[in-house]
Design a protein around this motif. Structure first.
Motif, short mmCIF file in Angstrom:
data_model
loop_
_atom_site.label_atom_id
_atom_site.label_comp_id
_atom_site.label_asym_id
_atom_site.label_seq_id
_atom_site.Cartn_x
_atom_site.Cartn_y
_atom_site.Cartn_z
N ASN A 30 -1.05 5.49 -10.27
CA ASN A 30 -0.75 4.07 -10.40
C ASN A 30 -1.68 3.27 -11.30
OD1 ASN A 30 1.56 3.27 -8.43
ND2 ASN A 30 0.29 4.68 -7.23
N TYR A 51 -5.53 0.85 -5.17
CA TYR A 51 -4.51 1.83 -4.77
C TYR A 51 -5.00 2.70 -3.61
CZ TYR A 51 -2.83 0.05 -9.15
OH TYR A 51 -2.43 -0.80 -10.16
N SER A 93 -1.53 7.76 1.15
CA SER A 93 -1.47 8.50 2.41
C SER A 93 -2.87 9.00 2.76
CB SER A 93 -0.49 9.66 2.31
OG SER A 93 -0.83 10.52 1.23
N HIS A 117 0.84 -1.19 0.00
CA HIS A 117 0.00 0.00 0.00
C HIS A 117 0.88 1.25 0.00
CE1 HIS A 117 -3.30 2.67 0.75
NE2 HIS A 117 -2.81 3.05 1.91
N THR A 118 0.59 2.20 -0.88
CA THR A 118 1.42 3.39 -1.02
C THR A 118 0.67 4.69 -0.78
OG1 THR A 118 0.97 3.34 -3.42
CG2 THR A 118 3.02 2.31 -2.66
N ASN A 159 -2.89 9.08 -5.32
CA ASN A 159 -2.15 7.82 -5.36
C ASN A 159 -2.73 6.89 -6.42
OD1 ASN A 159 -0.14 5.91 -4.18
ND2 ASN A 159 -1.98 4.76 -3.65
#
Length: 404
Positions: free
Chosen positions: A90, A302, A77, A74-75, A86
């Motif tokens: 992606n 994402y 915030s 998981h990227t 995000n």
């Protein structure tokens, strides 16, 4: 084609045989006591399994999924805008096309028991109509296995990026079933203009409204009250859904009671994804007569690593986050995940009349059915076993978690 469903236990009760004809339940009789089977009927063995109405996913993002793809860290915030960025950074870089991902996710949902779906499709200045068209393509791929309503959804808001409202309207011109909105105060910071656009398009194209409302506490209450005002002023009773509604969990009892009474009077429905931190007050909603549906949101996307295309699993989550333990309340979660969601997607469909209502399996009801393994309905929710048979419009479309 007539189907005879033998030895099934409706809502876990005594075994029965059902006749499915013309896409509806034509007869229900005690097991092995019914009339002779038509010579050309197809027989489906229930094997004593529990029979339920099929699941209705009233809040899913088919264009926001990595079901079937390799797991990734998981990227994102915190915050809706940050999560949206995000996703924007992606979603084009996945191993397969967005159309393939949407179709794969929908297939997995059907195989696990969902035959009624309301899916969002993101439209904004980044994606244009690409994701919307992918969801339409997934619906077409599985048109004989599930009914799918598509929401044109402005995930990035309508006012932050010029041209957003125009793209939203273009999706409606191309056949979107519902117009979406999101956080009129917290995201777009101008609730009057935001709701002018959303409800204006709903009136222009004669479609319902579904608004994501992540806003907390009193801010969420303020936005909800503005939505209620528009619904009443425009005569859109029964055509508006508030999704998430996190702020409701934070309201004092008196404010919550007043809000739910007005929502019930205007027939405004709600959908939830069973979040951990701010669960909907299901018992109060049922007592007030507000329609409620359950959904899976985005799945392994994402935004979040959670989600597995299984509405039975999400039903367990709804019961768990609601802190329910009694069989009656856990079965109520199943009713929300099946008939409750169906009534959110289609306000003309059968509704839950109370916390104890267990409809959907009587003569004349749609033959949208799922057979699940378990001693009781609660046991089926706890165990979530793979031995399932899925029926859409009276025909078997999946068996043992695989499409047929």
């Amino acid at each position: 084609m007539t189907v005879i469903l033998r030895n099934a236990r409706p809502w876990g009760a005594e075994a029965a045989d059902l006749v499915l004809d013309g896409g509806v339940i034509a007869a229900v009789t005690p097991a092995a006591s019914g009339p002779a089977e038509p010579a050309d009927a197809v027989v489906v063995e229930g094997h004593g399994r529990i029979l339920l109405p099929s699941f209705s996913d009233a809040h899913v993002h088919l264009d926001s999924t990595r079901i079937g793809l390799p797991f990734r860290p998981h990227t994102g915030s915190a915050g809706v805008w940050n999560m949206m960025l995000n996703d924007r950074n992606n979603w084009r870089n996945a191993e397969t096309s967005i159309a393939d991902r949407a179709a794969t996710c929908l297939a997995a949902m059907i195989a696990r028991g969902t035959t009624r779906v309301r899916s969002y499709a993101q439209v904004d200045t980044d994606t244009g109509l690409e994701r919307f068209e992918a969801v339409l393509a997934a619906r077409e791929t599985h048109r004989d296995r599930a009914d799918v309503a598509v929401i044109a959804f402005p995930q990035a808001g309508l006012l932050r990026e010029p041209g957003s409202a125009d793209i939203l309207e273009e999706a409606l011109k191309l056949g979107a079933d519902v117009v979406g909105g999101i956080d009129p105060c917290a995201l777009d910071r101008d609730p009057v203009r935001h709701l002018d656009i959303v409800f204006g398009l709903a009136q222009k194209y004669s479609v319902p409204v579904d608004i994501h409302l992540h806003e907390p506490g009193q801010l969420g209450l303020f936005s909800a009250q503005l939505i209620l005002e528009r619904t009443k002023a425009l005569g859109m009773q029964g055509l508006v859904t508030i999704s998430h509604g996190y702020g409701l969990a934070e309201l004092p009892d008196s404010q919550l009671r007043d809000l739910l009474e007005e929502m019930a009077a205007l027939d405004i429905s709600m959908s939830t994804v069973a979040p951990a931190g701010a669960p909907l007050p299901l018992r109060q909603l049922a007592a007030s007569g507000v329609r409620v549906g359950l959904g899976q949101d985005g799945q392994r996307d994402y935004w979040s690593p959670y989600g597995n295309a299984d509405m039975l699993d999400r039903t367990w989550q709804l019961a768990f986050t609601s802190k329910f333990r009694s069989d009656e309340l856990i079965e109520h979660c199943v009713a929300v995940a099946t008939i409750g969601g169906a009534s959110v997607i289609d306000p003309q469909a059968r509704r839950l009349s109370s916390e104890g209502d267990r409809p959907g399996l009587e003569v004349g009801d749609p033959a949208e059915l799922v057979l699940v393994e378990g001693e009781t309905v609660t046991a089926a929710v706890m165990d979530r076993l793979p031995g399932r048979t899925i029926i859409h419009r009276g025909q078997v479309v999946a068996e043992g978690l695989e499409l047929v």
